[in-house]
Design an enzyme around this catalytic site. Structure first.
Site, short mmCIF file in Angstrom:
data_model
loop_
_atom_site.label_atom_id
_atom_site.label_comp_id
_atom_site.label_asym_id
_atom_site.label_seq_id
_atom_site.Cartn_x
_atom_site.Cartn_y
_atom_site.Cartn_z
N PHE A 12 0.82 -1.20 0.00
CA PHE A 12 0.00 0.00 0.00
C PHE A 12 0.86 1.26 0.00
O PHE A 12 0.58 2.21 -0.71
CB PHE A 12 -0.95 0.00 1.20
N LYS A 102 -4.78 -0.71 8.80
CA LYS A 102 -6.09 -1.15 9.25
C LYS A 102 -5.95 -2.21 10.32
O LYS A 102 -5.09 -3.09 10.22
CB LYS A 102 -6.91 -1.71 8.07
N SER A 132 -9.97 -0.66 -1.45
CA SER A 132 -8.85 -0.43 -2.37
C SER A 132 -7.89 -1.60 -2.33
O SER A 132 -7.57 -2.10 -1.24
CB SER A 132 -8.10 0.85 -1.98
N ALA A 134 -3.95 -2.37 -3.46
CA ALA A 134 -2.76 -1.60 -3.80
C ALA A 134 -2.44 -1.69 -5.29
O ALA A 134 -2.05 -0.69 -5.91
CB ALA A 134 -1.57 -2.12 -2.97
N LYS A 183 -13.95 -5.00 8.97
CA LYS A 183 -14.29 -5.69 7.72
C LYS A 183 -13.33 -6.83 7.44
O LYS A 183 -13.68 -7.81 6.78
CB LYS A 183 -14.35 -4.70 6.56
N SER A 246 -8.07 -10.20 -1.95
CA SER A 246 -8.07 -9.83 -0.54
C SER A 246 -7.30 -10.87 0.26
O SER A 246 -7.63 -12.07 0.23
CB SER A 246 -9.50 -9.74 0.00
N ARG A 247 -6.26 -10.44 0.99
CA ARG A 247 -5.48 -11.37 1.79
C ARG A 247 -6.31 -12.02 2.88
O ARG A 247 -6.13 -13.20 3.21
CB ARG A 247 -4.28 -10.65 2.42
N GLU A 268 -4.28 -8.98 8.78
CA GLU A 268 -4.67 -8.12 9.89
C GLU A 268 -5.93 -8.61 10.59
O GLU A 268 -6.12 -8.37 11.78
CB GLU A 268 -4.87 -6.68 9.41
#
Length: 319
Positions: A12, A102, A132, A134, A183, A246-247, A268
């Site tokens: 990011f 985040k 978003s 990256a 989220k 999305s990780r 995260e």
């Protein structure tokens, strides 16, 4: 002292340096001299953002002393933020700080802005968050984010907006932070659901009930419900629960398939699930989905048993 600096050369941070570098000079801080040297030589960050090239307007350094900017974007992972600020907080105190990470800090249970306030009490704070990836930002694809500030942020909004990065202003820092943090927990749950073969109808239920939990927890913490319904909450939730880019979602897929969490990747939502589950119980906020995600990632319950426990909860009105 003028200009923009970005601290953290992960995906990011690198993407932000590329898009902001198209407007003018940017300083990008990397965590060690080897990484900084590679970035200066290659003008690429293929480990975190394959194929994206850094413009010549981006200056790369590993020295905090080289950061001569009045606006500093913190793109350091949330779980490393405490250690980073302990080492470097005094050097950046007084600058305008924009949080681009985040999550909820597991060891302290604090939001990133609360951690920053401990070490940089003289700095005006802002949070940049929303749906978003990256890679999309680096490629110049249209992206809209929330910029939540503790002061009049119109000048910051203008400074950080680009032709492909549109920022919407808010003064609800708590809501923006918690939307971006919570989220990730729901994205883990959505990935677990699909990975376990429970299909799209179950995922829709997980996302919807997860959003209810997000809103309930954030409002109890002082956020506004409408913030959670915006880009930093619902918008980010939609993105991370529906894409394998999305990780957190892909980590959930692995858990649902019985493969365990991937190594070497920042997820995260894992630490956030643990921290929020504890915090919610202490605050008396009911968050059954978050509790189950925390239990699954810690190995205290199987995916099948978690699904059965959620379906067996007492029948109630939808709230």
């Amino acid at each position: 002292m003028t200009g923009v600096a970005i601290l953290g050369a992960g995906a990011f941070g690198t993407a932000l340096s590329i898009t902001l570098g198209a407007l003018g000079p940017v300083t990008l801080w990397a965590r060690d001299h080897d990484q900084a040297a590679r970035l200066r030589t290659d003008r690429r960050n293929d480990r975190h953002l394959p194929g994206a090239e850094l413009p010549e307007t981006v200056t790369i350094t590993a020295e905090i002393a080289d950061i001569d900017a009045d606006t500093v974007l913190l793109a350091v992972p949330t779980q490393l933020l405490d250690a980073f600020l302990s080492a470097h907080g005094a050097a950046i105190d007084g600058r305008r700080l924009v949080l681009c990470c985040k999550g909820v800090h597991l060891a302290s249970g604090l939001r990133p802005s609360a951690l920053v306030a401990r070490f940089c009490p003289s700095s005006p704070l802002a949070v940049l968050t929303g749906p978003s990836f990256a890679a999309d930002i680096a490629r110049g694809l249209p992206t809209a984010l929330t910029l939540a500030t503790t002061d009049d942020g119109a000048d910051l909004q203008a400074r950080l907006s680009t032709p492909t990065l549109r920022l919407y202003l808010s003064n609800d820092v708590i809501g923006a932070e918690l939307g971006g943090a919570l989220k990730n927990v729901v994205a883990l749950a959505a990935g677990i659901t699909i990975g376990a073969g429970l299909a799209d109808s179950a995922r829709a239920a997980v996302v919807t009930r997860g959003f209810a939990e997000m809103t309930r927890f954030a409002v109890a913490a002082g956020a506004r419900a409408e913030t959670l319904a915006g880009l930093s909450g619902l918008g980010d939730l939609i993105l991370t629960c529906t894409s394998e880019k999305s990780r957190n979602f892909t980590a959930g897929l692995a858990l649902g398939r019985g493969m365990g969490l991937p190594d070497g990747i920042t997820i995260e939502g894992v630490a956030t699930a643990r921290a929020v589950s504890v915090g919610a119980q202490a605050a008396g906020v009911e968050m059954p989905l978050t509790d189950m995600v925390a239990a699954v990632v810690d190995g205290r319950i199987t995916v099948d048993d978690a699904a059965a426990a959620l379906m067996a909860r007492p029948l109630k009105k939808e709230t």
